[in-house]
Each structure stands twice: as C-alpha cells, then as structure tokens.
Enzyme design. Structure first.
Site, PDB file in Angstrom:
ATOM      1  CB  CYS A   1      -0.911  -0.027   1.224  1.00 58.77           C
ATOM      2  SG  CYS A   1      -1.859   1.465   1.489  1.00 58.77           S
TER       3      CYS A   1
ATOM      4  CB  CYS B   1       0.292   1.793   4.209  1.00 61.82           C
ATOM      5  SG  CYS B   1      -1.388   1.249   3.960  1.00 61.82           S
TER       6      CYS B   1
END
Length: 185
Positions: free
Chosen positions: A105, A108
């Site tokens: 991600c 993230c």
C-alpha cells in the site's frame, strides 16, 4: 542576500528602494520557528564619513535539539502482543495509535514516516504502533475490524475509540490523527 543552509532550503531576500531600508532596520528577523536562521543588522559609523555602514550577519540556530524528531513505531505481530500493549497502556492511562498497513500500500508507506514524526511530538503522552496485515494472523486483523488501508485507530482502555481511514491526502490524515490524540490525552 542569499544563504545556503544545511537543509535543502535556500533563503533569499530581495528588496527595492524604501522597503530595503525598512527591512534592514529591524534588529533581528526570525525566519523559522524551531530551526532556522536569524539575520542581525548592526550599524557601524566609519570615521571621517557621515553615512552608516550596515553589517549583516546570518546565524543558524536550533531550539531544543535534545528531543528526537522521529520515533520509530513498534510492530504488533499477534493478538497476544496487542493485549500486552493495551494492558500496559491502561496502566499508564495513555492512548495507543495503531496504523494498520500493508507493504504493498503506497499510502501506508507514505504515512508511516509522518506518523513517526507525530510520535516524537507526543513522546510521553501516546504510544504509536503498526500492524502489517499481510504478516499477522487474520484473528488480529478481525479484532481491529479492518476493511480498508491505511486505517489509523486510537485505542484507550482496551477498546478502539476512533479511527481515521487514510485514503486522502497525508497531511490531512496527520491533522485528523492529531485531533484524535488531543481529545484523549
């Protein structure tokens, strides 16, 4: 005037006419709050001349460099570690911030260093952890009730109080997390 600093920013100041005189008449100008530069102007009268010579000095300054600027977030790898972290936080009456993330991600990965800077800001008032959902048992992910990533949750007294799902701009997410912490600290 131009000055290079140890950080990648370059400070410049150009002034014309009367504005130049107004700018340099100030004794000092603080250009940054925490770390930065101070421009000091001194008036020296030369012997035999009626005009004033201005000497400009650029000084770098740092305020309180004893505090860390980032704190590395600790990982939580299973349900037992989460229970231990929550019980320790309950004893200290501190909120816990958990970033639920994945290594694939991009948001993230982008948020993690920003949260580590925030962790340094709230050094003794809140603890910061992260969980990589691809590396932990699914029982831990289900306990956090995670459906989207990145999800930043605030836990206090063994239960999740509030969360921010970080699908929008990083600085907005950090501001929302800061507001959450300020509610519970």
């Amino acid at each position: 005037m131009a000055a290079l600093a140890s950080n990648p920013q370059m400070l410049t100041r150009q002034a014309h006419g009367n504005k130049k005189e107004q700018f340099w008449r100030k004794e000092s100008l603080n250009l940054e709050k925490k770390c930065g530069f101070c421009v000091s102007v001194y008036n020296n009268e030369k012997l035999g001349r009626s005009h004033m010579e201005k000497e400009r000095r650029l000084k770098a300054f740092w305020s309180n460099i004893s505090q860390p600027t980032t704190l590395e977030m600790e990982p939580i790898n299973n349900v037992e570690e989460l229970d231990a972290v929550l019980s320790h936080a309950r004893q200290l009456s501190q909120p816990i911030i958990i970033e639920w993330m994945a290594s694939w991600c991009r948001k993230c990965i982008y948020l993690k260093p920003k949260l580590e800077k925030l962790a340094a800001e709230y050094n003794n008032r809140a603890k910061f952890y992260y969980v990589d959902v691809n590396k932990v048992p699914q029982t831990l992910v289900k306990r956090g009730n995670i459906s989207k990533m990145p999800t930043i949750q605030l836990w206090k007294e063994d239960e999740m109080k509030e969360e921010v799902i970080g699908g929008h701009k990083g600085w907005l997410v950090i501001e929302e997390v800061r507001e959450l912490i300020n509610k519970y600290v």
